[in-house]
Every structure is written in structure tokens, then in C-alpha cells.
Design a protein around this motif. Sequence first.
Motif, PDB file in Angstrom:
ATOM      1  N   THR A 194      -1.310  -6.390  -2.743  1.00  0.00           N
ATOM      2  CA  THR A 194      -1.282  -5.848  -1.386  1.00  0.00           C
ATOM      3  C   THR A 194      -1.426  -4.342  -1.445  1.00  0.00           C
ATOM      4  OG1 THR A 194       1.111  -5.644  -1.403  1.00  0.00           O
ATOM      5  CG2 THR A 194       0.195  -7.707  -0.543  1.00  0.00           C
ATOM      6  N   SER A 195      -1.955  -3.771  -0.367  1.00  0.00           N
ATOM      7  CA  SER A 195      -2.104  -2.327  -0.352  1.00  0.00           C
ATOM      8  C   SER A 195      -0.800  -1.683   0.077  1.00  0.00           C
ATOM      9  CB  SER A 195      -3.235  -1.925   0.601  1.00  0.00           C
ATOM     10  OG  SER A 195      -2.913  -2.301   1.906  1.00  0.00           O
ATOM     11  N   ASP A 196      -0.562  -0.497  -0.393  1.00  0.00           N
ATOM     12  CA  ASP A 196       0.621   0.272  -0.063  1.00  0.00           C
ATOM     13  C   ASP A 196       0.493   0.785   1.366  1.00  0.00           C
ATOM     14  OD1 ASP A 196       2.730   2.024   0.141  1.00  0.00           O
ATOM     15  OD2 ASP A 196       2.115   3.281  -1.542  1.00  0.00           O
ATOM     16  N   PRO A 197       1.398   0.402   2.279  1.00  0.00           N
ATOM     17  CA  PRO A 197       1.276   0.850   3.672  1.00  0.00           C
ATOM     18  C   PRO A 197       1.327   2.367   3.806  1.00  0.00           C
ATOM     19  CG  PRO A 197       3.268  -0.487   3.365  1.00  0.00           C
ATOM     20  CD  PRO A 197       2.535  -0.454   2.063  1.00  0.00           C
ATOM     21  N   LYS A 198       1.928   3.055   2.825  1.00  0.00           N
ATOM     22  CA  LYS A 198       1.982   4.512   2.873  1.00  0.00           C
ATOM     23  C   LYS A 198       0.605   5.125   2.660  1.00  0.00           C
ATOM     24  CE  LYS A 198       6.671   4.596   1.149  1.00  0.00           C
ATOM     25  NZ  LYS A 198       7.500   4.865  -0.012  1.00  0.00           N
ATOM     26  N   SER A 199      -0.298   4.389   1.999  1.00  0.00           N
ATOM     27  CA  SER A 199      -1.627   4.924   1.718  1.00  0.00           C
ATOM     28  C   SER A 199      -2.634   4.589   2.819  1.00  0.00           C
ATOM     29  CB  SER A 199      -2.140   4.408   0.376  1.00  0.00           C
ATOM     30  OG  SER A 199      -2.359   3.021   0.451  1.00  0.00           O
ATOM     31  N   ARG A 200      -2.187   3.847   3.836  1.00  0.00           N
ATOM     32  CA  ARG A 200      -3.090   3.480   4.921  1.00  0.00           C
ATOM     33  C   ARG A 200      -3.203   4.640   5.905  1.00  0.00           C
ATOM     34  NH1 ARG A 200      -0.806  -0.959   8.101  1.00  0.00           N
ATOM     35  NH2 ARG A 200      -0.152   0.639   9.524  1.00  0.00           N
TER      36      ARG A 200
ATOM     37  N   ARG B 228     -20.252   8.284  10.244  1.00  0.00           N
ATOM     38  CA  ARG B 228     -19.551   9.177   9.324  1.00  0.00           C
ATOM     39  C   ARG B 228     -18.228   8.579   8.856  1.00  0.00           C
ATOM     40  NH1 ARG B 228     -21.177  15.103  11.893  1.00  0.00           N
ATOM     41  NH2 ARG B 228     -23.372  14.926  11.286  1.00  0.00           N
ATOM     42  N   LEU B 229     -17.525   7.896   9.737  1.00  0.00           N
ATOM     43  CA  LEU B 229     -16.291   7.220   9.325  1.00  0.00           C
ATOM     44  C   LEU B 229     -16.579   6.122   8.318  1.00  0.00           C
ATOM     45  CD1 LEU B 229     -14.266   6.906  12.651  1.00  0.00           C
ATOM     46  CD2 LEU B 229     -13.620   8.199  10.605  1.00  0.00           C
ATOM     47  N   ALA B 230     -17.666   5.397   8.504  1.00  0.00           N
ATOM     48  CA  ALA B 230     -18.051   4.342   7.553  1.00  0.00           C
ATOM     49  C   ALA B 230     -18.322   4.942   6.177  1.00  0.00           C
ATOM     50  CB  ALA B 230     -19.262   3.581   8.064  1.00  0.00           C
ATOM     51  N   ALA B 231     -18.965   6.106   6.138  1.00  0.00           N
ATOM     52  CA  ALA B 231     -19.239   6.769   4.861  1.00  0.00           C
ATOM     53  C   ALA B 231     -17.934   7.187   4.179  1.00  0.00           C
ATOM     54  CB  ALA B 231     -20.137   7.988   5.089  1.00  0.00           C
ATOM     55  N   VAL B 232     -16.987   7.684   4.952  1.00  0.00           N
ATOM     56  CA  VAL B 232     -15.693   8.075   4.390  1.00  0.00           C
ATOM     57  C   VAL B 232     -14.931   6.843   3.921  1.00  0.00           C
ATOM     58  CG1 VAL B 232     -13.450   9.097   4.959  1.00  0.00           C
ATOM     59  CG2 VAL B 232     -15.553  10.214   5.730  1.00  0.00           C
ATOM     60  N   ALA B 233     -14.938   5.780   4.714  1.00  0.00           N
ATOM     61  CA  ALA B 233     -14.221   4.553   4.361  1.00  0.00           C
ATOM     62  C   ALA B 233     -14.799   3.901   3.114  1.00  0.00           C
ATOM     63  CB  ALA B 233     -14.247   3.575   5.531  1.00  0.00           C
ATOM     64  N   ALA B 234     -16.083   4.127   2.838  1.00  0.00           N
ATOM     65  CA  ALA B 234     -16.704   3.577   1.627  1.00  0.00           C
ATOM     66  C   ALA B 234     -16.170   4.266   0.370  1.00  0.00           C
ATOM     67  CB  ALA B 234     -18.224   3.723   1.703  1.00  0.00           C
TER      68      ALA B 234
ATOM     69  N   ILE C 247      -8.398   3.053   5.088  1.00  0.00           N
ATOM     70  CA  ILE C 247      -8.670   3.582   6.417  1.00  0.00           C
ATOM     71  C   ILE C 247      -8.835   2.418   7.381  1.00  0.00           C
ATOM     72  CG2 ILE C 247     -10.281   4.885   7.854  1.00  0.00           C
ATOM     73  CD1 ILE C 247     -10.897   6.582   5.393  1.00  0.00           C
ATOM     74  N   ARG C 248      -8.042   2.429   8.428  1.00  0.00           N
ATOM     75  CA  ARG C 248      -8.136   1.394   9.461  1.00  0.00           C
ATOM     76  C   ARG C 248      -8.581   2.068  10.747  1.00  0.00           C
ATOM     77  NH1 ARG C 248      -2.969  -2.047  10.964  1.00  0.00           N
ATOM     78  NH2 ARG C 248      -2.413  -0.075  11.907  1.00  0.00           N
TER      79      ARG C 248
END
Length: 99
Positions: A2-8, A28-34, A39-40
Motif C-alpha cells: 500500500t502507498s504511504d498516505p503521507k506521500s499522497r 501538465r499534471l499528467a506529465a508530473v504524475a508520470a 498524486i491524486r
Amino acid sequence: MTSDPKSRMDVTVLSIAGCPGAALLEERLAAVAAVLSGIRVSRRVIASEVEAAVAGMCGSPTLLIGSVDPFAVPGEQPGMACRLYRQDDGSLAPAPSAA
């Protein structure tokens, strides 16, 4: 695993219907999320001046990280107008740079 909720990072895009800058911001958000995990992104279409004021939208599109607009200018009033962002080279664009 599971991912760390602090890193979300919760990111919200506020925009008016048909905003041309919203599509660029999404790209641009998609590029950053890649590159960055956790990132949610949520999206909200704002339909009135009152809704813009309540949401804290100071122009379309507005990017909120958590519930904070990192590009806010002190004293700027919420509204439904198009928003421009200063880019790394000093030019203006309808969305913040991916940097």
C-alpha cells in the motif's frame, strides 16, 4: 503493497466550463504524475461567482494543492475570469508550468 498516505498529494483543478487553460493544466499534471507517484487529481467545474468565491477560485483554471492555491496573489479576488500564469521564461500561459 500500500502507498504511504503521507506521500499522497491531493490536487484539485477548478475551472469554468470550456476553459482552454484547463486542458493544458491537465496535460501538465499528467506529465508530473508520470514522474511523481501519489498524486491524486480531482476536478470541479465552477458555475457561478458565488461558487468561485466559496471554492477559492481566482480565475480559471485554478490549481489547489491540498486546499491551497500556491499561485495566489495577496488581495486577489475570486472570480470566473481566465487566469494567466507566469512561466519559467517570464512569458504568460493559461496554466502553470510543469516545473
